[in-house]
Motif scaffolding. Structure first.
Motif, mmCIF file in Angstrom:
data_model
loop_
_atom_site.group_PDB
_atom_site.id
_atom_site.type_symbol
_atom_site.label_atom_id
_atom_site.label_comp_id
_atom_site.label_asym_id
_atom_site.label_seq_id
_atom_site.Cartn_x
_atom_site.Cartn_y
_atom_site.Cartn_z
ATOM 1 N N GLU A 148 0.831 -1.203 0.000
ATOM 2 C CA GLU A 148 0.000 0.000 0.000
ATOM 3 C C GLU A 148 0.867 1.255 0.000
ATOM 4 O OE1 GLU A 148 -3.012 2.511 -0.365
ATOM 5 O OE2 GLU A 148 -3.134 0.332 -0.568
ATOM 6 N N GLU A 149 1.962 1.218 0.759
ATOM 7 C CA GLU A 149 2.870 2.374 0.770
ATOM 8 C C GLU A 149 3.536 2.541 -0.597
ATOM 9 O OE1 GLU A 149 6.770 4.206 3.142
ATOM 10 O OE2 GLU A 149 5.966 2.242 3.720
ATOM 11 N N LYS A 150 3.875 1.419 -1.242
ATOM 12 C CA LYS A 150 4.453 1.500 -2.587
ATOM 13 C C LYS A 150 3.483 2.188 -3.537
ATOM 14 C CE LYS A 150 5.819 -2.897 -3.279
ATOM 15 N NZ LYS A 150 6.036 -3.544 -1.967
ATOM 16 N N ILE A 151 2.216 1.802 -3.472
ATOM 17 C CA ILE A 151 1.214 2.382 -4.369
ATOM 18 C C ILE A 151 1.067 3.877 -4.118
ATOM 19 C CG2 ILE A 151 -1.242 2.402 -4.961
ATOM 20 C CD1 ILE A 151 -1.239 -0.641 -4.349
ATOM 21 N N GLN A 152 1.018 4.285 -2.849
ATOM 22 C CA GLN A 152 0.893 5.707 -2.529
ATOM 23 C C GLN A 152 2.108 6.484 -3.016
ATOM 24 O OE1 GLN A 152 -1.862 7.199 -1.371
ATOM 25 N NE2 GLN A 152 -2.765 5.133 -1.531
ATOM 26 N N PHE A 153 3.290 5.894 -2.849
ATOM 27 C CA PHE A 153 4.516 6.529 -3.332
ATOM 28 C C PHE A 153 4.488 6.688 -4.850
ATOM 29 C CE2 PHE A 153 8.877 5.569 -4.995
ATOM 30 C CZ PHE A 153 9.437 6.809 -4.735
ATOM 31 N N LEU A 154 4.076 5.639 -5.557
ATOM 32 C CA LEU A 154 4.040 5.683 -7.015
ATOM 33 C C LEU A 154 2.948 6.617 -7.524
ATOM 34 C CD1 LEU A 154 4.724 1.910 -7.718
ATOM 35 C CD2 LEU A 154 6.322 3.822 -7.942
ATOM 36 N N LYS A 155 1.867 6.756 -6.767
ATOM 37 C CA LYS A 155 0.845 7.742 -7.137
ATOM 38 C C LYS A 155 1.427 9.144 -7.099
ATOM 39 C CE LYS A 155 -3.468 5.373 -5.927
ATOM 40 N NZ LYS A 155 -4.655 5.364 -5.019
#
Length: 252
Positions: A175-182
């Protein structure tokens, strides 16, 4: 700034940053030898275990020397083959996880472009001894900014190119990866892209790092994270059997 690397710097870094692993591994190896001398157990089994331990201790160093010292990774020949333009209006972002060996080299390769460097290291989340030791000897590019992984302090659609070079796997939560990539996608221009270089959780890296390959993520994990973050197109090129160069675009 001198960008030429010393011989065997890559493998020496791996050995230094992960010295706790090799220290405890040597102790276990010594205990196995002592138990074999003190107790009567199968010679065949003993040599199988000894071989497995020596393989597990030496193979990561051999592969690291190949990838980081002899493959040309830090010469950035792989980047030159991508034919990326260097102009005075180009905005480039290099994001690291507290250990930066690439920003000075990137600036050397893109002297006209405006390079910004961000560091998303979080001492509460990124607690592995290796990254803590790495930070103590890391070069710091001028004006490097400390950031949170879910907040890149740049305006929307302001960056042409983002580099994530052997850094993004330090974000362990999907989830943190997704937020970072967003956030990466938010700051990318419509024709911007993200270049990510990573080891993968695959068979080649299992052979290289044994159980240590779980520190990395699979290709499907990364593709899903980028897709969930809104990136629509992905290309992959293998750089040695152990590393992949991904380029992600936010539009078809």
């Amino acid at each position: 700034m001198e960008i030429k690397r010393r011989k065997f710097k890559g493998v020496l870094n791996i050995l230094s940053f992960n010295r706790h692993f090799y220290f405890y591994g040597a102790i276990v190896l010594m205990l196995i030898v002592m138990s074999y001398l003190w107790f009567s157990w199968s010679t065949t089994l003993f040599w199988i275990i000894i071989t497995a331990f020596i393989y597990g201790l030496l193979m990561p160093l051999i592969v690291s020397a190949y990838v980081y010292d002899f493959s040309g990774y830090y010469d950035f020949n792989w980047l030159n083959k991508m034919n990326l333009k260097d102009t005075g209006t180009k905005e480039i972002l290099n994001i690291n996880a507290g250990f930066d060996e690439t920003s000075f080299i990137l600036k050397y390769n893109f002297p006209k472009s405006n390079l910004k460097v961000f560091d998303f290291y979080n001492s509460e989340k990124h607690t592995e001894p290796a990254i803590i030791r790495a930070r103590k000897v890391s070069l710091v590019y001028p004006n490097t900014q400390q950031i949170k992984s879910n907040a890149i302090p740049l305006s929307n659609k302001s960056v042409d190119l983002i580099f994530l070079l052997s850094a993004a796997h330090e974000i362990r939560s999907q989830e943190e990866k997704i937020q970072f990539l967003k956030e990466c996608r938010r700051v990318c221009k419509p024709d911007g892209s993200v270049i990510m270089v990573e080891h993968l959780r695959d068979f080649s890296n299992f052979l290289a790092f044994s159980i240590g390959f779980t520190h990395f993520f699979s290709k499907n994990t990364w593709k899903k994270a980028f897709s969930d973050a809104g990136f629509t197109t992905c290309t992959e090129k293998k750089f040695t059997p152990f590393m992949s160069i991904f380029t992600f675009f936010s539009k078809p």
